[in-house]
Design a protein around this motif. Sequence first.
Motif, PDB file in Angstrom:
ATOM      1  N   ASP A 134       0.816  -1.217   0.000  1.00 55.05           N
ATOM      2  CA  ASP A 134       0.000   0.000   0.000  1.00 55.05           C
ATOM      3  C   ASP A 134       0.852   1.271   0.000  1.00 55.05           C
ATOM      4  N   SER A 135       1.922   1.289   0.788  1.00 56.17           N
ATOM      5  CA  SER A 135       2.751   2.503   0.849  1.00 56.17           C
ATOM      6  C   SER A 135       3.418   2.779  -0.501  1.00 56.17           C
ATOM      7  N   GLY A 136       3.797   1.704  -1.193  1.00 57.19           N
ATOM      8  CA  GLY A 136       4.398   1.866  -2.510  1.00 57.19           C
ATOM      9  C   GLY A 136       3.392   2.360  -3.534  1.00 57.19           C
ATOM     10  N   ILE A 137       2.145   1.895  -3.425  1.00 57.67           N
ATOM     11  CA  ILE A 137       1.087   2.357  -4.334  1.00 57.67           C
ATOM     12  C   ILE A 137       0.823   3.840  -4.111  1.00 57.67           C
ATOM     13  N   ALA A 138       0.755   4.247  -2.835  1.00 58.17           N
ATOM     14  CA  ALA A 138       0.495   5.649  -2.508  1.00 58.17           C
ATOM     15  C   ALA A 138       1.604   6.548  -3.048  1.00 58.17           C
ATOM     16  N   LYS A 178      -6.572   0.875  -6.443  1.00 61.60           N
ATOM     17  CA  LYS A 178      -5.901  -0.242  -5.783  1.00 61.60           C
ATOM     18  C   LYS A 178      -5.634   0.028  -4.309  1.00 61.60           C
ATOM     19  N   LEU A 179      -5.670   1.283  -3.894  1.00 56.78           N
ATOM     20  CA  LEU A 179      -5.485   1.585  -2.471  1.00 56.78           C
ATOM     21  C   LEU A 179      -6.762   1.257  -1.714  1.00 56.78           C
ATOM     22  N   PRO A 180      -6.699   0.468  -0.653  1.00 59.43           N
ATOM     23  CA  PRO A 180      -7.905   0.194   0.129  1.00 59.43           C
ATOM     24  C   PRO A 180      -8.409   1.470   0.802  1.00 59.43           C
ATOM     25  N   ALA A 181      -9.681   1.516   1.090  1.00 59.54           N
ATOM     26  CA  ALA A 181     -10.301   2.720   1.643  1.00 59.54           C
ATOM     27  C   ALA A 181      -9.657   3.156   2.945  1.00 59.54           C
ATOM     28  N   TRP A 182      -9.140   2.202   3.716  1.00 58.71           N
ATOM     29  CA  TRP A 182      -8.587   2.544   5.025  1.00 58.71           C
ATOM     30  C   TRP A 182      -7.106   2.923   4.955  1.00 58.71           C
ATOM     31  N   ALA A 183      -6.498   2.764   3.777  1.00 58.13           N
ATOM     32  CA  ALA A 183      -5.051   3.024   3.663  1.00 58.13           C
ATOM     33  C   ALA A 183      -4.800   4.364   2.982  1.00 58.13           C
ATOM     34  N   ARG A 201      -5.622   9.191  -1.204  1.00 58.65           N
ATOM     35  CA  ARG A 201      -6.722   8.782  -2.071  1.00 58.65           C
ATOM     36  C   ARG A 201      -7.701   9.925  -2.308  1.00 58.65           C
ATOM     37  N   THR A 202      -7.852  10.814  -1.344  1.00 56.21           N
ATOM     38  CA  THR A 202      -8.903  11.829  -1.429  1.00 56.21           C
ATOM     39  C   THR A 202      -8.378  13.231  -1.737  1.00 56.21           C
ATOM     40  N   GLU A 203      -7.078  13.444  -1.706  1.00 55.49           N
ATOM     41  CA  GLU A 203      -6.579  14.803  -1.941  1.00 55.49           C
ATOM     42  C   GLU A 203      -6.939  15.267  -3.347  1.00 55.49           C
ATOM     43  N   LYS A 204      -7.383  16.506  -3.440  1.00 56.24           N
ATOM     44  CA  LYS A 204      -7.852  17.060  -4.707  1.00 56.24           C
ATOM     45  C   LYS A 204      -6.808  17.943  -5.384  1.00 56.24           C
ATOM     46  N   THR A 205      -5.864  18.475  -4.624  1.00 58.87           N
ATOM     47  CA  THR A 205      -4.892  19.400  -5.206  1.00 58.87           C
ATOM     48  C   THR A 205      -3.481  19.047  -4.747  1.00 58.87           C
ATOM     49  N   ALA A 206      -2.510  19.587  -5.461  1.00 62.90           N
ATOM     50  CA  ALA A 206      -1.103  19.455  -5.088  1.00 62.90           C
ATOM     51  C   ALA A 206      -0.449  20.826  -5.218  1.00 62.90           C
ATOM     52  N   ARG A 207       0.460  21.122  -4.304  1.00 65.21           N
ATOM     53  CA  ARG A 207       1.171  22.403  -4.330  1.00 65.21           C
ATOM     54  C   ARG A 207       2.310  22.323  -5.332  1.00 65.21           C
ATOM     55  N   SER A 208       2.369  23.276  -6.264  1.00 63.22           N
ATOM     56  CA  SER A 208       3.381  23.246  -7.317  1.00 63.22           C
ATOM     57  C   SER A 208       4.187  24.540  -7.318  1.00 63.22           C
ATOM     58  N   GLU A 209       5.460  24.414  -7.648  1.00 61.39           N
ATOM     59  CA  GLU A 209       6.333  25.560  -7.844  1.00 61.39           C
ATOM     60  C   GLU A 209       7.059  25.379  -9.163  1.00 61.39           C
ATOM     61  N   TYR A 210       6.863  26.316 -10.094  1.00 62.38           N
ATOM     62  CA  TYR A 210       7.480  26.244 -11.405  1.00 62.38           C
ATOM     63  C   TYR A 210       8.437  27.416 -11.579  1.00 62.38           C
TER      64      TYR A 210
END
Length: 302
Positions: A186-190, A248-253, A258-267
């Motif tokens: 699971d940690s590798g999938i995440a 592939k990530l289980p709901a509890w892992a 699994r639920t994050e909608k955004t990511a912080r980016s610096e270009y």
Amino acid sequence: MKAAKNRKDHSVCIKCRMMKQHITQRVEEGFRLLDLRLLLANIATSPEIGVRQMNQQLFKLDLNECRRCLDSERILGVTDSTTIMLFLTDPMKSPSAWMGCMAAHDPSPNPLDHFNMLTTKLSRASYDIHLPSTAPRQLDPEEDDDSNTILMASQLVRIVSRAVELSAFSWLQKEVNSLAQGQKVDSGIAALMQQLGRTALTLRRGICWVEREEVLFDGSDGPRNAYLNRVKTLCQTLCVYYAIARRKLPAWAAHDVRTEKTARSEYGDARPIDETLPHDESSEGFERWLQSGHDTIREAGF
């Protein structure tokens, strides 16, 4: 002369920020490996070209290694009449050798992170020349001799960056195969899911920048459209794998991943910004997400 007018006159923007200004560097239509060889031949013996973004040195170009790589390509059957654009779009014969042209850099733990780091910073790069027993000197695009050196360095950076890209996606293919075969915990999938999302955002930024700036490759729309089609297909493929990893990530892992909608980016030196991750798995959703990148880069100050 405005940048848009320059671009219609077969120019591309290197976007190096010298003296806080965008510099437009003219690239002749059909720029060939021979032209690159001739520019290299006019450079003093054993210099290195520093490639930096703001105050951070990204790497140095070892010009002796670059010469050796060009000689090797000739031996492998690549002719001097080959244009840079064709060289970059054809299968590269020795990407690992070209990556050896990068001196004095600290690569990220894996090739994909290295690719993302370079891609986010190289669009606004400046160059300085390092000669034996002398202090580094920043290259000035308004000086004729320096302008030619910047042109040479920018083309070499394009080649090296392509080699890094090939290495990154070769590594990613192996990771995705492991995911499909159920060989990841699971940690590798995440972790892979986060890398896929980050890389899709990086590719989206490049697509939107080329579309917005009407960048031409080798002075024509054909190579530009081929580039956009290739990168859009790759970006959509990454989004598909991103969705597969999320499922592939289980709901509890790793609930936050699994639920994050955004990511912080610096270009480069643009403002940091929160970007929406590709959560809509439909083809229409991908197109909407892709087009929303234009608003994102405007908000970041590109």
